[in-house]
Design a protein around this motif. Structure first.
Motif, mmCIF file in Angstrom:
data_model
loop_
_atom_site.group_PDB
_atom_site.id
_atom_site.type_symbol
_atom_site.label_atom_id
_atom_site.label_comp_id
_atom_site.label_asym_id
_atom_site.label_seq_id
_atom_site.Cartn_x
_atom_site.Cartn_y
_atom_site.Cartn_z
ATOM 1 N N GLY A 258 26.882 129.716 176.030
ATOM 2 C CA GLY A 258 26.395 129.599 174.671
ATOM 3 C C GLY A 258 24.888 129.681 174.577
ATOM 4 N N LEU A 259 24.369 129.216 173.475
ATOM 5 C CA LEU A 259 22.931 129.216 173.223
ATOM 6 C C LEU A 259 22.505 127.777 172.933
ATOM 7 C CD1 LEU A 259 22.726 132.373 170.926
ATOM 8 C CD2 LEU A 259 22.130 132.231 173.356
ATOM 9 N N LYS B 45 19.186 137.242 175.410
ATOM 10 C CA LYS B 45 20.552 136.994 175.865
ATOM 11 C C LYS B 45 20.783 137.688 177.214
ATOM 12 C CE LYS B 45 22.709 136.283 171.355
ATOM 13 N NZ LYS B 45 23.916 136.552 170.536
ATOM 14 N N GLY C 83 30.592 135.656 175.106
ATOM 15 C CA GLY C 83 30.309 134.715 174.037
ATOM 16 C C GLY C 83 28.874 134.833 173.572
ATOM 17 N N ASP C 84 28.380 133.796 172.936
ATOM 18 C CA ASP C 84 27.058 133.854 172.314
ATOM 19 C C ASP C 84 25.930 134.104 173.299
ATOM 20 O OD1 ASP C 84 28.334 133.326 169.959
ATOM 21 O OD2 ASP C 84 27.597 131.283 169.731
ATOM 22 N N CYS C 85 26.095 133.722 174.568
ATOM 23 C CA CYS C 85 25.006 133.883 175.537
ATOM 24 C C CYS C 85 24.820 135.333 175.972
ATOM 25 C CB CYS C 85 25.236 133.007 176.765
ATOM 26 S SG CYS C 85 26.608 133.554 177.832
ATOM 27 N N ASP D 104 29.269 140.101 167.729
ATOM 28 C CA ASP D 104 28.934 139.149 166.677
ATOM 29 C C ASP D 104 29.029 137.727 167.220
ATOM 30 O OD1 ASP D 104 28.749 141.200 164.702
ATOM 31 O OD2 ASP D 104 30.938 141.250 164.599
ATOM 32 N N ASP D 105 28.235 136.838 166.659
ATOM 33 C CA ASP D 105 28.281 135.427 167.057
ATOM 34 C C ASP D 105 29.402 134.725 166.296
ATOM 35 O OD1 ASP D 105 26.190 135.829 168.780
ATOM 36 O OD2 ASP D 105 24.660 135.149 167.371
ATOM 37 N N THR E 295 33.474 132.916 166.660
ATOM 38 C CA THR E 295 34.441 132.317 167.581
ATOM 39 C C THR E 295 35.424 133.363 168.079
ATOM 40 O OG1 THR E 295 34.265 130.166 166.494
ATOM 41 C CG2 THR E 295 36.238 130.562 167.804
ATOM 42 N N ALA F 191 33.946 135.682 170.649
ATOM 43 C CA ALA F 191 33.807 135.008 171.942
ATOM 44 C C ALA F 191 35.136 134.945 172.670
ATOM 45 C CB ALA F 191 33.246 133.600 171.735
#
Length: 445
Positions: A237-238, A396, A414-416, A421-422, A424, A427
């Motif tokens: 993630g971030l 990223k 996923g977000d990282c 797109d960010d 769920t 991801a």
């Protein structure tokens, strides 16, 4: 409140327990069996269904809806879970109006799509409530994979790898698995401990060992993981948040919106959670919407979202924006913060109107001020630290194909990870696809 002291304008218990329970009840109550069959009957069961193309996890939507229509909801759930093992959460939080339902031919023809999200929830909730698991793990392969981050991407990757027979160790820095689903979603979207119930159900596949309180770079390095496993997946993630870069940002009650949402999600008694009378949220995505709406639900008298671009350009969907305004939140577009005022704690925020210019967004000389005893920032997140020596794409992790990083036998999603797109559901898809690529790589090794 996290990282700050309470001030006169910020107080707990603005609403009594009865009002709080009503405010944070399920925002979209589930369909009953009869309602689900009626909703399913509206589907045209398109052969070349645009809803499937619009779904990041490529669920066979016409098939699962037909299975509901023919009174086989458990089969419908298996169809969903085969593509998206976190279909229960996604049914609750996906921006379906922009994805499957937005692409529905009923939406184009009538302005009212088939209720795909609600039907997905009906099917998945029913199977999960039965207590079993729809899939059986393959025979052990003898291969070991480390998955770092127990959010949607990591959980999806871990489940698919375990399903294929690999031994998975799932590492997460927090006390509970779930990532965004547990710590970052609005409480009224996933009430009743659903996120943890979903994790426990997912782990029934077997072959997944969960290690909590383990952070990459703190308890171990990427090289340690590579040395002890055949492959590594990063779904971290971030963890960092972007700053406004303004004087006064250090004042009390100037907080990342993610901190507020996390504290709310973990609160055992919402009546003990402090909230301001005048709350201002800077940002235009889902985090901004969730923080603003939940502030209002906790009893804030005035809540305002300020976004630097036009309302049409807000990353949050129009459906979510409308939900916010219906909840009493005011949205001010085309304005950016330029100063924060207060003595010890925030008291006022100054904004300048913006306009498009030849070199991008321009700050004008026209300003206004908003009273604020709480200021939540939701202007994006970033990697908390770079897992050396991985190559980056912007802020990223750079990936190619199904999540392959610059290091052999290391994947990310996923977000990282860069691209996508960010969301769920995105991801989940990236975790699943990385797992399949890891599996193919291990089979060929």
């Amino acid at each position: 409140m996290t990282n700050s002291q309470l001030t006169p304008g910020v107080a707990a218990g603005r609403l009594d327990a009865e009002h709080l329970a009503a405010n944070f009840a399920d925002v979209a109550p589930p369909l009953g069996a009869h309602e689900a069959r009626v909703a399913a009957d509206r589907c045209y069961f398109c052969f070349d269904a645009p809803c499937v193309t619009a779904c990041p996890t490529s669920i066979d939507i016409p098939l699962f809806i037909r299975q509901i229509a023919t009174d086989t909801p458990e089969a419908a759930a298996r169809t969903i879970f085969a593509q998206n093992i976190l279909g229960g959460t996604c049914a609750r939080v996906c921006p379906t109006e922009n994805l499957c339902e937005g692409a529905c031919v009923r939406e184009a023809a009538e302005g009212k799509p088939v209720e795909i999200g609600a039907l997905q929830r009906f099917a998945t909730d029913g199977l999960m409530a039965a207590g079993g698991h729809p899939f059986t793990r393959a025979a052990p392969t003898g291969r070991k994979v480390a998955v770092v981050g127990a959010g949607p991407a990591g959980l999806s990757c871990a489940h698919r790898l375990a399903l294929l027979g690999h031994a998975v160790t799932l590492y997460d820095a927090r006390p509970k698995a779930g990532g965004l689903n547990e710590y970052g979603l609005a409480a009224y979207k996933v009430p009743g401990g659903f996120a943890q119930a979903e994790v426990e159900w997912l782990l029934k596949i077997g072959g997944i060992a969960v290690v909590s309180g383990w952070a990459l770079g703190r308890e171990g390095s990427l090289e340690d993981l590579r040395a002890g496993h055949d492959a590594v997946f990063l779904g971290i993630g971030l963890g960092g948040v972007n700053a406004l870069g303004l004087a006064g940002e250090q004042l009390d009650q100037v907080l990342p919106a993610t901190d507020f949402i996390r504290e709310l999600r973990q609160a055992s008694d919402l009546a003990q959670l402090p909230v301001g009378r005048d709350v201002v949220v800077v940002g235009g995505g889902m985090t901004a919407i969730d923080a603003a709406v939940q502030s209002k639900l906790l009893g804030a008298e005035k809540v305002t979202i300020v976004y630097r671009r036009s309302q049409a350009e807000m990353p949050a969907s129009r459906h979510e924006q409308d939900h916010a305004t219906a909840s009493g939140v005011k949205i001010i577009p085309n304005a950016a913060p330029v100063a924060i005022f207060g003595a010890g704690a925030v008291r006022e925020v100054e904004f300048a109107y913006t306009r498009p210019g030849p070199k991008g967004l321009e700050i004008t000389s026209q300003t206004f001020r908003l009273k604020a005893d709480q200021l939540f920032t939701a202007i994006g997140q970033r990697l908390a630290g770079t897992p050396a020596p991985l190559a980056l794409d912007g802020n990223k992790i750079a990936v190619t194909g199904a999540g392959r990083t610059s290091l052999p036998n290391v994947w990310a999603g996923g977000d990282c990870a860069a691209g996508g797109d960010d969301l769920t559901v995105t991801a989940v898809a990236e975790g699943r696809d990385a797992a399949m690529d890891i599996h193919a790589s291990l089979k060929g090794a």
